[in-house]
Design a protein around this motif. Structure first.
Motif, short mmCIF file in Angstrom:
data_model
loop_
_atom_site.label_atom_id
_atom_site.label_comp_id
_atom_site.label_asym_id
_atom_site.label_seq_id
_atom_site.Cartn_x
_atom_site.Cartn_y
_atom_site.Cartn_z
N ARG A 151 0.83 -1.20 0.00
CA ARG A 151 0.00 0.00 0.00
C ARG A 151 0.86 1.26 0.00
NH1 ARG A 151 -2.59 -1.22 4.07
NH2 ARG A 151 -1.58 0.07 5.66
N MET A 152 1.93 1.25 0.81
CA MET A 152 2.79 2.42 0.93
C MET A 152 3.48 2.75 -0.39
SD MET A 152 6.09 3.03 3.40
CE MET A 152 7.18 2.05 2.35
N ARG A 159 1.49 9.41 -5.95
CA ARG A 159 1.75 10.80 -5.60
C ARG A 159 2.89 11.40 -6.43
NH1 ARG A 159 1.46 10.87 1.07
NH2 ARG A 159 -0.83 10.71 1.23
N LYS A 160 3.92 10.61 -6.65
CA LYS A 160 5.10 11.11 -7.37
C LYS A 160 5.02 10.88 -8.87
CE LYS A 160 7.28 12.21 -3.53
NZ LYS A 160 7.63 13.60 -3.17
N GLY A 161 4.06 10.06 -9.28
CA GLY A 161 3.97 9.73 -10.71
C GLY A 161 5.11 8.86 -11.17
N ASP A 285 13.15 4.38 -3.36
CA ASP A 285 13.84 3.13 -3.03
C ASP A 285 12.86 2.03 -2.67
OD1 ASP A 285 13.13 4.50 -0.72
OD2 ASP A 285 14.84 3.76 0.43
N ALA A 286 11.79 2.37 -1.93
CA ALA A 286 10.79 1.37 -1.55
C ALA A 286 10.07 0.82 -2.78
CB ALA A 286 9.77 1.98 -0.59
N VAL A 287 9.80 1.70 -3.74
CA VAL A 287 9.16 1.27 -4.98
C VAL A 287 10.06 0.30 -5.74
CG1 VAL A 287 8.28 2.03 -7.22
CG2 VAL A 287 7.79 3.38 -5.17
N THR A 322 13.48 -1.77 8.44
CA THR A 322 12.12 -1.41 8.86
C THR A 322 11.09 -1.62 7.76
OG1 THR A 322 12.44 0.92 8.25
CG2 THR A 322 13.03 0.28 10.49
N THR A 323 11.46 -1.27 6.54
CA THR A 323 10.51 -1.39 5.43
C THR A 323 10.49 -2.80 4.86
OG1 THR A 323 10.88 0.93 4.85
CG2 THR A 323 9.81 -0.46 3.20
N MET A 324 11.69 -3.37 4.65
CA MET A 324 11.79 -4.67 3.99
C MET A 324 11.90 -5.84 4.97
SD MET A 324 11.55 -3.73 0.90
CE MET A 324 11.88 -5.27 0.07
N LYS A 325 12.03 -5.54 6.27
CA LYS A 325 12.14 -6.57 7.30
C LYS A 325 13.34 -7.49 7.07
CE LYS A 325 8.28 -4.95 8.87
NZ LYS A 325 8.30 -4.01 10.02
N GLY A 326 14.41 -6.91 6.52
CA GLY A 326 15.61 -7.69 6.26
C GLY A 326 16.45 -7.86 7.51
N GLU A 327 17.31 -8.88 7.50
CA GLU A 327 18.20 -9.15 8.62
C GLU A 327 19.63 -9.31 8.10
OE1 GLU A 327 16.81 -12.63 10.57
OE2 GLU A 327 15.04 -11.66 11.44
N VAL A 328 20.59 -8.76 8.85
CA VAL A 328 21.99 -8.96 8.51
C VAL A 328 22.34 -10.42 8.75
CG1 VAL A 328 24.38 -8.36 9.06
CG2 VAL A 328 22.61 -6.58 9.09
N TYR A 329 22.88 -11.09 7.74
CA TYR A 329 23.23 -12.49 7.94
C TYR A 329 24.66 -12.82 7.52
CZ TYR A 329 22.70 -14.15 3.02
OH TYR A 329 22.85 -14.38 1.67
N LYS A 330 25.37 -11.83 6.95
CA LYS A 330 26.78 -12.00 6.64
C LYS A 330 27.49 -10.66 6.82
CE LYS A 330 26.23 -15.64 3.12
NZ LYS A 330 26.43 -15.97 1.68
N THR A 331 28.75 -10.72 7.22
CA THR A 331 29.55 -9.51 7.40
C THR A 331 30.88 -9.68 6.67
OG1 THR A 331 28.59 -9.23 9.61
CG2 THR A 331 30.52 -7.89 9.07
#
Length: 339
Positions: A151-152, A159-161, A285-287, A322-331
């Motif tokens: 939705r976001m 809004r931005k076209g 970026d979210a799009v 926060t948006t993509m609910k990703g987690e760091v899994y490698k460094t």
């Protein structure tokens, strides 16, 4: 990218502003280690430093071997006027970089490095200290494809076209124009980042033509607002998941596995996602993330890796976490030492 092609000073345009010296370590007739010492004049000019680099490091688990390799790299860099050595970079920050320092039980994703755990000790015992960590995030479609995100990003689009289009790999003229657009966005979007060096036209074309052979056109997308390109994303199917079945090595085996084991690929790596500075807080970026995620899912890839992300790139980290609910899994770690 083919290692011989990457190291070829006549074919790789990187070496028009850089130098490289390769070293091998022998024990009798057996090769037991290797290293490359690298200078990058464009890096030194942009960052106003005298940092040289090491890369393509491999060694048996023997500190004496590693020390001798680093000694030779340092000695060569000093003759070039360098005061520090940083790495590993193979051969620049626009290529494969960093030393894996965790998650050794996981196979490497396409165009990311892998090394045994003891490499960190070999490097640190020589006197190197951490300079910067690079993070890899794991993303799962069933986690990030929430109703809220859908939705976001739709609200932002309306809004931005914002419109999204994939690159046309078949039209040579259009592909060339799109590559020029990607280069302009890439250089503008990453300019403030630590260690970043703008790619020349020749370097970007060299990379684009190489990646074109393994890229999925639907996963190379441009975001536009009123016809103006404002961002892009490039995601590559993790063909390593196919190539791992090529037990005997060789080109024919690799090609066979890419065709017959294609359905084994369930992950795509988001290798580049950039937005022009003036649009970086507008939700573009979210799009792009949403579009890549949904397209990859439709292609049979419900998982994604976003890499690499600078440990202090708070804007990118916030979007992924926060948006993509990703987690760091490698460094992955970059080291540096005064010489």
């Amino acid at each position: 990218m083919d290692r011989m092609k990457l190291l070829n000073e006549d074919k790789n345009p990187f070496y028009k502003h850089a130098e490289i010296q390769l070293f091998l370590a022998y024990e009798g007739k057996n090769i037991v280690g290797r290293i490359a010492a690298i200078t990058n004049a464009n890096h030194n000019a942009i960052h106003k430093d005298k940092v040289g680099f090491f890369g393509f490091f491999e060694s048996i688990n023997n500190q004496d071997v590693a020390n001798k390799l680093f000694d030779e790299a340092v000695k060569w860099l000093k003759t070039k006027g360098m005061t520090d050595i940083r790495g590993p970079v193979n051969p620049s920050t626009n290529d494969e970089v960093g030393l894996l320092v965790d998650a050794f039980d996981m196979p490497p994703v396409i165009l990311m490095t892998y090394n045994p755990p003891y490499y960190q000790q070999l490097i640190e015992n020589y006197g190197f200290k951490k300079e910067k960590d690079l993070l890899a995030y794991i993303l799962h479609h069933d986690t990030y494809a929430s109703e809220k995100l859908t939705r976001m990003q739709q609200i932002v689009r309306d809004r931005k076209g914002i419109t999204i289009r994939a690159l046309n790999f078949k039209d040579a003229k259009q592909f060339k124009a799109d590559v020029k657009t990607l280069k302009e966005i890439y250089n503008a979007a990453w300019q403030p980042n630590w260690g970043f060096v703008k790619m020349t036209d020749e370097e970007f074309d060299f990379l684009a033509n190489d990646l074109k052979t393994i890229a999925e056109p639907k996963l190379t997308i441009i975001a536009e607002i009123k016809g103006k390109p404002v961002g892009f994303a490039l995601s590559l199917p993790d063909i390593n998941q196919s190539l791992i079945y090529n037990k005997n090595g060789g080109i024919l085996g690799a090609v066979w596995c890419l065709f017959t084991k294609k359905k084994k690929i369930d992950l795509t790596r988001i290798i580049v996602l950039g937005v022009l500075p003036e649009f970086q807080s507008s939700g573009v970026d979210a799009v792009l993330y949403h579009e890549i995620g949904e397209t990859a899912f439709d292609l049979g890839m419900p998982k994604g890796e976003a890499s690499w992300i600078l440990e202090d790139n708070e804007m990118m980290k916030r979007g992924l976490e926060t948006t993509m609910k990703g987690e760091v899994y490698k460094t992955y770690r970059i080291f540096q030492k005064a010489i």
